[in-house]
Design a protein around this motif. Structure first.
Motif, short mmCIF file in Angstrom:
data_model
loop_
_atom_site.label_atom_id
_atom_site.label_comp_id
_atom_site.label_asym_id
_atom_site.label_seq_id
_atom_site.Cartn_x
_atom_site.Cartn_y
_atom_site.Cartn_z
N ASN A 1 51.65 36.59 39.52
CA ASN A 1 51.22 35.92 40.69
C ASN A 1 52.39 36.02 41.71
N THR B 1 45.90 33.54 43.00
CA THR B 1 46.09 34.78 43.06
C THR B 1 45.10 35.57 42.20
N THR C 1 50.77 25.99 41.75
CA THR C 1 50.85 26.86 40.94
C THR C 1 50.68 26.19 39.19
N ARG D 1 46.71 38.87 51.44
CA ARG D 1 46.20 37.62 52.25
C ARG D 1 47.20 37.29 53.14
P1 IMP Z 1 47.97 30.82 40.99
O1 IMP Z 1 49.72 30.77 40.63
O2 IMP Z 1 47.54 32.31 41.09
O3 IMP Z 1 47.25 30.04 40.07
O4 IMP Z 1 47.81 30.36 42.53
C1 IMP Z 1 47.99 28.74 42.71
C2 IMP Z 1 48.55 28.77 44.20
O5 IMP Z 1 49.87 29.26 44.16
C3 IMP Z 1 47.80 29.55 45.30
O6 IMP Z 1 47.90 28.78 46.80
C4 IMP Z 1 48.59 30.92 45.53
O7 IMP Z 1 48.60 31.50 46.65
C5 IMP Z 1 49.87 30.22 45.35
N1 IMP Z 1 50.88 31.09 44.76
C6 IMP Z 1 51.16 31.76 43.71
N2 IMP Z 1 52.07 32.67 43.58
C7 IMP Z 1 52.70 32.77 44.87
C8 IMP Z 1 53.67 33.23 45.17
O8 IMP Z 1 54.23 34.23 44.65
N3 IMP Z 1 53.99 32.98 46.60
C9 IMP Z 1 53.39 32.22 47.32
N4 IMP Z 1 52.18 31.47 46.88
C10 IMP Z 1 51.80 31.73 45.47
#
Ligand code: IMP
Length: 425
Positions: free
Chosen positions: A39, A130, A240, A304
Protein backbone atom coordinates in the motif's frame (compact mmCIF):
# COMPACT_ATOMS: atom_id res chain seq x y z
CA UNK A 1 25.78 9.28 18.23
CA UNK A 2 22.60 7.55 17.22
CA UNK A 3 23.38 4.21 15.63
CA UNK A 4 19.87 2.92 15.21
CA UNK A 5 17.27 5.36 13.93
CA UNK A 6 13.57 4.95 13.21
CA UNK A 7 12.00 7.21 10.60
CA UNK A 8 8.24 7.66 10.73
CA UNK A 9 5.63 9.71 8.94
CA UNK A 10 4.19 12.34 11.27
CA UNK A 11 1.05 13.16 9.26
CA UNK A 12 -1.16 11.00 6.99
CA UNK A 13 1.66 9.40 5.00
CA UNK A 14 3.27 10.63 1.76
CA UNK A 15 5.47 13.05 3.74
CA UNK A 16 8.46 12.29 1.53
CA UNK A 17 9.96 9.58 3.73
CA UNK A 18 11.39 7.80 0.67
CA UNK A 19 13.83 10.61 -0.06
CA UNK A 20 14.80 11.08 3.61
CA UNK A 21 15.37 7.37 4.15
CA UNK A 22 17.39 7.28 0.96
CA UNK A 23 19.64 10.05 2.35
CA UNK A 24 19.94 8.51 5.82
CA UNK A 25 20.65 5.10 4.26
CA UNK A 26 24.07 6.35 3.18
CA UNK A 27 25.19 6.07 6.82
CA UNK A 28 23.26 2.89 7.64
CA UNK A 29 24.31 -0.74 7.28
CA UNK A 30 20.82 -2.18 7.48
CA UNK A 31 17.50 -0.68 6.36
CA UNK A 32 14.38 -2.41 7.67
CA UNK A 33 10.68 -2.03 6.83
CA UNK A 34 8.52 -2.92 9.82
CA UNK A 35 4.83 -2.59 8.89
CA UNK A 36 2.33 -2.10 6.10
CA UNK A 37 2.77 -3.65 2.71
CA UNK A 38 2.62 -2.60 -0.90
CA UNK A 39 0.00 0.00 0.00
CA UNK A 40 3.05 2.22 0.53
CA UNK A 41 4.72 4.06 -2.31
CA UNK A 42 8.14 5.56 -1.64
CA UNK A 43 9.37 7.76 -4.46
CA UNK A 44 13.09 8.44 -4.76
CA UNK A 45 14.65 10.56 -7.51
CA UNK A 46 18.18 9.53 -8.49
CA UNK A 47 19.58 11.76 -11.24
CA UNK A 48 16.96 11.83 -13.97
CA UNK A 49 15.35 8.66 -12.79
CA UNK A 50 12.30 8.37 -10.53
CA UNK A 51 12.14 5.09 -8.66
CA UNK A 52 8.98 4.07 -6.83
CA UNK A 53 9.30 1.39 -4.18
CA UNK A 54 6.34 -0.28 -2.51
CA UNK A 55 7.76 -3.10 -0.39
CA UNK A 56 11.52 -3.09 -0.74
CA UNK A 57 13.22 -0.64 1.68
CA UNK A 58 14.56 2.49 -0.03
CA UNK A 59 18.09 1.56 1.15
CA UNK A 60 18.28 -0.82 -1.80
CA UNK A 61 19.31 2.14 -3.96
CA UNK A 62 22.67 2.25 -2.16
CA UNK A 63 25.18 -0.51 -2.84
CA UNK A 64 26.16 -2.78 0.02
CA UNK A 65 23.22 -2.07 2.34
CA UNK A 66 21.27 -4.98 3.73
CA UNK A 67 17.55 -4.36 3.32
CA UNK A 68 15.07 -6.36 5.35
CA UNK A 69 11.31 -6.73 5.11
CA UNK A 70 10.38 -7.31 8.75
CA UNK A 71 7.84 -9.63 10.34
CA UNK A 72 5.37 -6.77 10.83
CA UNK A 73 5.04 -6.27 7.08
CA UNK A 74 2.36 -8.06 5.07
CA UNK A 75 3.83 -9.40 1.85
CA UNK A 76 2.07 -9.91 -1.44
CA UNK A 77 4.65 -12.26 -2.99
CA UNK A 78 3.52 -11.55 -6.52
CA UNK A 79 3.98 -7.80 -5.94
CA UNK A 80 7.34 -8.40 -4.25
CA UNK A 81 8.65 -10.46 -7.16
CA UNK A 82 7.39 -7.85 -9.64
CA UNK A 83 9.24 -5.17 -7.65
CA UNK A 84 12.43 -7.23 -7.63
CA UNK A 85 12.14 -7.62 -11.43
CA UNK A 86 11.49 -3.87 -11.81
CA UNK A 87 14.63 -3.11 -9.78
CA UNK A 88 16.69 -5.58 -11.83
CA UNK A 89 15.50 -3.80 -15.00
CA UNK A 90 16.79 -0.57 -13.48
CA UNK A 91 20.12 -2.37 -12.86
CA UNK A 92 19.60 -2.35 -9.09
CA UNK A 93 20.65 -5.68 -7.70
CA UNK A 94 18.82 -7.29 -4.82
CA UNK A 95 21.04 -10.36 -4.72
CA UNK A 96 22.40 -10.92 -1.25
CA UNK A 97 21.15 -7.58 0.07
CA UNK A 98 17.41 -8.14 0.33
CA UNK A 99 16.08 -10.35 3.12
CA UNK A 100 12.56 -11.12 4.29
CA UNK A 101 11.29 -12.28 7.64
CA UNK A 102 10.01 -15.83 7.92
CA UNK A 103 7.33 -14.51 10.28
CA UNK A 104 5.84 -11.96 7.89
CA UNK A 105 2.24 -12.68 6.89
CA UNK A 106 1.29 -13.24 3.27
CA UNK A 107 -1.36 -11.48 1.25
CA UNK A 108 -3.46 -13.86 -0.85
CA UNK A 109 -5.72 -13.05 -3.84
CA UNK A 110 -8.80 -13.38 -1.62
CA UNK A 111 -7.50 -10.58 0.63
CA UNK A 112 -7.21 -8.20 -2.30
CA UNK A 113 -10.66 -9.04 -3.63
CA UNK A 114 -12.22 -8.78 -0.18
CA UNK A 115 -10.61 -5.37 0.35
CA UNK A 116 -12.27 -4.06 -2.82
CA UNK A 117 -15.62 -5.81 -2.29
CA UNK A 118 -15.96 -4.43 1.24
CA UNK A 119 -15.29 -0.90 0.05
CA UNK A 120 -17.90 -1.26 -2.70
CA UNK A 121 -20.55 -2.92 -0.58
CA UNK A 122 -20.28 -0.69 2.46
CA UNK A 123 -19.97 2.66 0.67
CA UNK A 124 -21.16 4.70 3.65
CA UNK A 125 -18.25 3.57 5.79
CA UNK A 126 -15.77 3.36 2.93
CA UNK A 127 -12.18 4.00 4.01
CA UNK A 128 -10.69 4.63 0.59
CA UNK A 129 -8.12 1.85 0.92
CA UNK A 130 -5.45 1.18 -1.67
CA UNK A 131 -7.19 -2.12 -2.49
CA UNK A 132 -4.01 -4.12 -1.90
CA UNK A 133 -5.55 -6.51 0.62
CA UNK A 134 -3.76 -4.98 3.62
CA UNK A 135 -6.71 -4.84 6.05
CA UNK A 136 -8.02 -8.36 5.32
CA UNK A 137 -4.50 -9.82 5.65
CA UNK A 138 -3.92 -8.17 9.05
CA UNK A 139 -7.43 -9.31 10.05
CA UNK A 140 -6.38 -12.91 9.43
CA UNK A 141 -3.11 -12.34 11.31
CA UNK A 142 -4.95 -11.13 14.40
CA UNK A 143 -7.68 -13.75 14.18
CA UNK A 144 -4.83 -16.29 14.08
CA UNK A 145 -5.61 -17.92 10.76
CA UNK A 146 -3.04 -15.97 8.72
CA UNK A 147 -0.39 -17.73 6.64
CA UNK A 148 3.23 -16.70 7.16
CA UNK A 149 6.28 -16.94 4.92
CA UNK A 150 7.62 -19.85 7.03
CA UNK A 151 4.41 -21.81 6.47
CA UNK A 152 5.15 -21.99 2.73
CA UNK A 153 8.06 -24.34 3.44
CA UNK A 154 5.99 -26.86 5.37
CA UNK A 155 3.85 -28.19 2.53
CA UNK A 156 1.47 -30.19 4.71
CA UNK A 157 0.81 -27.30 7.06
CA UNK A 158 0.51 -24.82 4.20
CA UNK A 159 -2.03 -26.99 2.40
CA UNK A 160 -4.09 -27.44 5.57
CA UNK A 161 -4.05 -23.73 6.43
CA UNK A 162 -4.90 -22.65 2.90
CA UNK A 163 -7.72 -25.22 2.64
CA UNK A 164 -9.17 -24.07 5.93
CA UNK A 165 -8.94 -20.39 4.99
CA UNK A 166 -10.43 -20.94 1.57
CA UNK A 167 -13.34 -22.96 2.86
CA UNK A 168 -14.29 -20.08 5.15
CA UNK A 169 -13.51 -17.32 2.66
CA UNK A 170 -15.29 -18.94 -0.28
CA UNK A 171 -18.44 -19.23 1.81
CA UNK A 172 -18.23 -15.52 2.71
CA UNK A 173 -17.52 -14.53 -0.87
CA UNK A 174 -20.53 -16.44 -2.15
CA UNK A 175 -23.04 -15.68 0.59
CA UNK A 176 -22.18 -12.09 1.45
CA UNK A 177 -20.84 -10.74 -1.82
CA UNK A 178 -22.25 -13.09 -4.49
CA UNK A 179 -18.69 -13.51 -5.74
CA UNK A 180 -17.32 -16.59 -7.50
CA UNK A 181 -15.31 -19.16 -5.58
CA UNK A 182 -11.52 -19.06 -5.69
CA UNK A 183 -9.76 -22.17 -6.97
CA UNK A 184 -7.59 -23.78 -4.31
CA UNK A 185 -5.35 -25.50 -6.86
CA UNK A 186 -4.35 -22.39 -8.74
CA UNK A 187 -3.58 -20.39 -5.58
CA UNK A 188 -1.66 -23.30 -4.04
CA UNK A 189 0.39 -23.79 -7.22
CA UNK A 190 1.16 -20.07 -7.54
CA UNK A 191 2.29 -19.74 -3.93
CA UNK A 192 4.53 -22.81 -4.13
CA UNK A 193 6.15 -21.21 -7.16
CA UNK A 194 6.57 -17.87 -5.32
CA UNK A 195 7.98 -19.75 -2.32
CA UNK A 196 10.74 -21.27 -4.43
CA UNK A 197 11.76 -17.85 -5.78
CA UNK A 198 11.85 -16.05 -2.43
CA UNK A 199 13.44 -18.91 -0.46
CA UNK A 200 17.02 -17.57 -0.64
CA UNK A 201 15.83 -14.31 0.95
CA UNK A 202 14.06 -15.79 3.97
CA UNK A 203 15.65 -15.23 7.39
CA UNK A 204 14.90 -14.86 11.09
CA UNK A 205 14.72 -11.08 11.03
CA UNK A 206 15.08 -10.59 14.79
CA UNK A 207 18.27 -12.69 14.93
CA UNK A 208 19.83 -10.90 11.94
CA UNK A 209 19.12 -7.40 13.28
CA UNK A 210 20.07 -8.11 16.89
CA UNK A 211 23.36 -9.65 15.77
CA UNK A 212 24.01 -6.61 13.61
CA UNK A 213 23.29 -4.28 16.55
CA UNK A 214 25.65 -6.27 18.78
CA UNK A 215 28.35 -5.75 16.17
CA UNK A 216 27.64 -1.98 16.32
CA UNK A 217 26.22 -1.91 12.81
CA UNK A 218 23.80 0.93 12.07
CA UNK A 219 20.18 0.06 11.52
CA UNK A 220 17.58 2.33 9.98
CA UNK A 221 13.95 1.42 10.65
CA UNK A 222 11.77 2.59 7.79
CA UNK A 223 8.18 3.43 8.65
CA UNK A 224 5.47 3.46 6.01
CA UNK A 225 2.24 5.49 5.97
CA UNK A 226 2.01 8.01 8.82
CA UNK A 227 1.07 8.56 12.46
CA UNK A 228 -2.49 9.67 11.72
CA UNK A 229 -3.02 6.43 9.77
CA UNK A 230 -1.79 4.28 12.69
CA UNK A 231 -4.35 1.69 13.79
CA UNK A 232 -4.11 2.82 17.44
CA UNK A 233 -3.17 6.47 17.23
CA UNK A 234 -4.69 7.61 13.95
CA UNK A 235 -8.10 8.87 12.89
CA UNK A 236 -9.73 5.47 13.45
CA UNK A 237 -11.42 3.88 11.52
CA UNK A 238 -9.97 5.94 8.65
CA UNK A 239 -6.55 4.41 9.13
CA UNK A 240 -4.42 1.60 7.82
CA UNK A 241 -4.31 -1.72 9.67
CA UNK A 242 -0.84 -1.55 11.20
CA UNK A 243 1.21 0.42 13.72
CA UNK A 244 2.98 2.95 11.57
CA UNK A 245 4.26 4.74 14.69
CA UNK A 246 7.72 4.08 16.13
CA UNK A 247 6.50 1.35 18.50
CA UNK A 248 5.75 -0.69 15.39
CA UNK A 249 9.48 -0.76 14.65
CA UNK A 250 10.04 -2.98 17.70
CA UNK A 251 7.22 -5.46 17.27
CA UNK A 252 7.56 -5.42 13.50
CA UNK A 253 11.22 -6.51 13.52
CA UNK A 254 11.82 -8.32 16.81
CA UNK A 255 14.07 -5.64 18.31
CA UNK A 256 13.57 -4.23 21.81
CA UNK A 257 12.86 -0.53 22.40
CA UNK A 258 16.19 -0.11 24.21
CA UNK A 259 17.97 -0.75 20.91
CA UNK A 260 16.51 2.22 19.05
CA UNK A 261 18.54 5.35 19.73
CA UNK A 262 16.57 8.00 17.90
CA UNK A 263 13.22 8.59 16.23
CA UNK A 264 12.82 11.08 13.40
CA UNK A 265 9.44 12.24 12.13
CA UNK A 266 8.93 13.44 8.58
CA UNK A 267 6.36 16.15 7.85
CA UNK A 268 5.41 18.04 4.74
CA UNK A 269 5.48 21.85 5.01
CA UNK A 270 1.71 21.58 4.56
CA UNK A 271 -0.60 18.56 4.96
CA UNK A 272 -1.94 15.95 2.57
CA UNK A 273 -4.18 12.94 2.91
CA UNK A 274 -5.32 10.22 0.47
CA UNK A 275 -8.54 8.33 0.99
CA UNK A 276 -11.52 9.12 3.16
CA UNK A 277 -11.63 10.51 6.69
CA UNK A 278 -11.59 13.78 8.61
CA UNK A 279 -9.04 16.43 7.64
CA UNK A 280 -9.67 19.64 9.66
CA UNK A 281 -7.25 21.90 7.75
CA UNK A 282 -8.25 20.78 4.23
CA UNK A 283 -8.10 23.57 1.62
CA UNK A 284 -11.02 24.96 -0.27
CA UNK A 285 -10.91 24.16 -3.97
CA UNK A 286 -8.75 27.01 -5.35
CA UNK A 287 -5.81 26.46 -3.00
CA UNK A 288 -6.30 22.70 -3.30
CA UNK A 289 -5.73 22.84 -7.06
CA UNK A 290 -2.79 25.17 -6.74
CA UNK A 291 -0.85 23.17 -4.12
CA UNK A 292 -1.80 19.81 -5.64
CA UNK A 293 -0.31 20.78 -8.95
CA UNK A 294 2.78 22.53 -7.50
CA UNK A 295 3.45 19.64 -5.13
CA UNK A 296 2.51 16.92 -7.67
CA UNK A 297 0.19 15.52 -5.06
CA UNK A 298 -0.97 12.29 -6.62
CA UNK A 299 -0.65 8.91 -4.86
CA UNK A 300 2.45 6.88 -5.77
CA UNK A 301 0.52 3.60 -5.40
CA UNK A 302 -2.94 4.37 -6.75
CA UNK A 303 -2.41 7.65 -8.64
CA UNK A 304 -5.34 9.18 -6.70
CA UNK A 305 -5.23 12.97 -6.23
CA UNK A 306 -4.20 13.78 -2.67
CA UNK A 307 -6.32 16.09 -0.54
CA UNK A 308 -4.21 19.07 0.58
CA UNK A 309 -4.43 21.49 3.50
CA UNK A 310 -2.57 23.81 5.87
CA UNK A 311 0.04 22.54 8.32
CA UNK A 312 -1.72 21.13 11.37
CA UNK A 313 0.35 21.41 14.54
CA UNK A 314 -2.34 19.59 16.58
CA UNK A 315 -1.72 16.47 14.50
CA UNK A 316 2.06 16.81 14.49
CA UNK A 317 2.21 17.48 18.26
CA UNK A 318 0.30 14.23 18.66
CA UNK A 319 2.92 12.57 16.43
CA UNK A 320 5.74 14.00 18.57
CA UNK A 321 4.14 12.36 21.62
CA UNK A 322 3.14 8.96 20.32
CA UNK A 323 6.42 8.40 18.47
CA UNK A 324 8.74 10.08 20.98
CA UNK A 325 10.17 12.18 18.16
CA UNK A 326 13.70 13.49 18.75
CA UNK A 327 13.67 15.61 15.62
CA UNK A 328 11.68 16.38 12.53
CA UNK A 329 12.36 16.74 8.84
CA UNK A 330 10.26 19.21 6.86
CA UNK A 331 9.80 18.33 3.18
CA UNK A 332 8.46 20.22 0.17
CA UNK A 333 9.05 23.67 1.64
CA UNK A 334 9.60 24.92 -1.94
CA UNK A 335 5.96 24.08 -2.81
CA UNK A 336 4.96 27.08 -0.64
CA UNK A 337 7.38 29.46 -2.39
CA UNK A 338 4.66 31.46 -4.15
CA UNK A 339 2.27 31.85 -1.24
CA UNK A 340 1.90 35.45 0.04
CA UNK A 341 0.55 34.24 3.38
CA UNK A 342 0.53 30.92 5.23
CA UNK A 343 -1.80 29.55 7.85
CA UNK A 344 -0.81 27.16 10.60
CA UNK A 345 -3.44 25.37 12.66
CA UNK A 346 -2.69 25.69 16.37
CA UNK A 347 -5.89 24.20 17.83
CA UNK A 348 -9.36 22.95 16.92
CA UNK A 349 -12.54 24.56 18.09
CA UNK A 350 -15.86 22.74 18.43
CA UNK A 351 -19.00 23.69 20.36
CA UNK A 352 -17.21 26.29 22.44
CA UNK A 353 -14.35 23.97 23.39
CA UNK A 354 -10.75 24.40 22.25
CA UNK A 355 -8.74 21.26 21.53
CA UNK A 356 -4.96 21.51 21.59
CA UNK A 357 -4.38 17.76 21.78
CA UNK A 358 -5.69 15.29 19.25
CA UNK A 359 -9.35 14.41 19.86
CA UNK A 360 -10.42 10.76 19.56
CA UNK A 361 -14.06 11.72 18.95
CA UNK A 362 -14.61 11.49 15.22
CA UNK A 363 -17.47 14.01 15.35
CA UNK A 364 -15.06 16.63 16.70
CA UNK A 365 -12.53 15.81 14.00
CA UNK A 366 -15.12 16.02 11.23
CA UNK A 367 -16.77 19.23 12.40
CA UNK A 368 -14.14 21.20 14.32
CA UNK A 369 -13.00 24.54 12.96
CA UNK A 370 -9.23 24.97 12.90
CA UNK A 371 -7.84 27.88 14.89
CA UNK A 372 -5.24 29.44 12.63
CA UNK A 373 -2.20 31.58 13.10
CA UNK A 374 -1.15 33.52 10.00
CA UNK A 375 2.47 33.89 8.94
CA UNK A 376 3.91 35.91 6.06
CA UNK A 377 5.06 33.99 2.98
CA UNK A 378 8.47 34.50 1.35
CA UNK A 379 7.40 34.67 -2.30
CA UNK A 380 10.75 33.63 -3.74
CA UNK A 381 12.34 30.49 -5.15
CA UNK A 382 14.04 28.35 -2.49
CA UNK A 383 14.76 25.26 -4.61
CA UNK A 384 18.40 26.13 -5.32
CA UNK A 385 19.37 27.18 -1.78
CA UNK A 386 22.19 25.20 -0.14
CA UNK A 387 22.17 26.39 3.49
CA UNK A 388 19.46 27.00 6.05
CA UNK A 389 20.85 30.47 6.82
CA UNK A 390 20.39 31.44 3.15
CA UNK A 391 16.65 30.73 3.16
CA UNK A 392 14.47 33.86 3.02
CA UNK A 393 13.82 35.30 6.48
CA UNK A 394 10.11 34.43 6.36
CA UNK A 395 10.87 30.82 5.38
CA UNK A 396 13.19 30.51 8.38
CA UNK A 397 10.51 32.17 10.48
CA UNK A 398 7.96 29.60 9.29
CA UNK A 399 10.26 26.70 10.22
CA UNK A 400 11.11 28.18 13.63
CA UNK A 401 7.42 28.74 14.39
CA UNK A 402 6.57 25.13 13.45
CA UNK A 403 9.37 23.87 15.71
CA UNK A 404 7.99 25.85 18.62
CA UNK A 405 4.39 24.79 18.05
CA UNK A 406 5.09 21.07 17.64
CA UNK A 407 7.79 20.87 20.31
CA UNK A 408 10.54 19.20 18.27
CA UNK A 409 13.66 20.44 16.54
CA UNK A 410 13.78 20.63 12.75
CA UNK A 411 16.94 18.81 11.63
CA UNK A 412 16.56 18.73 7.89
CA UNK A 413 14.56 20.56 5.22
CA UNK A 414 13.86 19.29 1.73
CA UNK A 415 13.37 21.84 -1.04
CA UNK A 416 13.05 19.57 -4.07
CA UNK A 417 13.05 15.92 -5.02
CA UNK A 418 16.79 15.65 -5.79
CA UNK A 419 19.12 14.26 -3.14
CA UNK A 420 21.14 17.50 -3.17
CA UNK A 421 18.08 19.68 -2.55
CA UNK A 422 18.33 19.05 1.18
CA UNK A 423 19.35 21.45 3.94
CA UNK A 424 20.84 20.09 7.17
CA UNK A 425 20.48 22.20 10.30
P1 IMP B 1 -5.01 0.53 3.26
O1 IMP B 1 -3.71 0.68 3.96
O2 IMP B 1 -4.87 0.18 1.81
O3 IMP B 1 -5.95 -0.37 3.99
O4 IMP B 1 -5.73 1.98 3.25
C1 IMP B 1 -6.20 2.59 4.45
C2 IMP B 1 -5.98 4.09 4.40
O5 IMP B 1 -4.59 4.37 4.44
C3 IMP B 1 -6.51 4.76 3.12
O6 IMP B 1 -6.95 6.05 3.46
C4 IMP B 1 -5.27 4.87 2.25
O7 IMP B 1 -5.37 5.90 1.30
C5 IMP B 1 -4.23 5.16 3.29
N1 IMP B 1 -2.87 4.75 2.90
C6 IMP B 1 -2.37 3.51 2.87
N2 IMP B 1 -1.09 3.52 2.48
C7 IMP B 1 -0.77 4.81 2.30
C8 IMP B 1 0.45 5.47 1.93
O8 IMP B 1 1.50 4.87 1.71
N3 IMP B 1 0.39 6.82 1.88
C9 IMP B 1 -0.74 7.52 2.16
N4 IMP B 1 -1.90 6.95 2.50
C10 IMP B 1 -1.90 5.60 2.57
Amino acid sequence: MANNIAVVGAQWGDEGKGKIIDILSRDADYVVRYQGGNNAGHTVVVGNEEIILHLVPSGILHKGKICIIGNGVVIDPEALLAEIDYLKQKKISVNGNLLISEEAHLIFPYHKVLDKLREEKFRKTKIGTTGKGIGPCYTDKFSRCGIRVADLYNRKLFREKLECNMEEKNAIFQKVYGYNKFSFDSIYRDYIRFAARIKPLVVNCSVVINEAIRKKKKVLFEGAQGTLLDIDHGTYPFVTSSNSTSGGACVGTGVGPTRIDKVIGVVKAYTTRVGEGPFPTEFTSRLMKNIRSRGKEFGATTGRPRRCGWFDTVGVRHAVNVNGLDGIVVTKLDVLDKMPMLKVCVAYSYRGKTYTSYPADLEVLWKAKPVYEELPGWESDTSGIKEFSKLPKNARGYIRRLEKLVGARVEMISIGSERNQTLFI
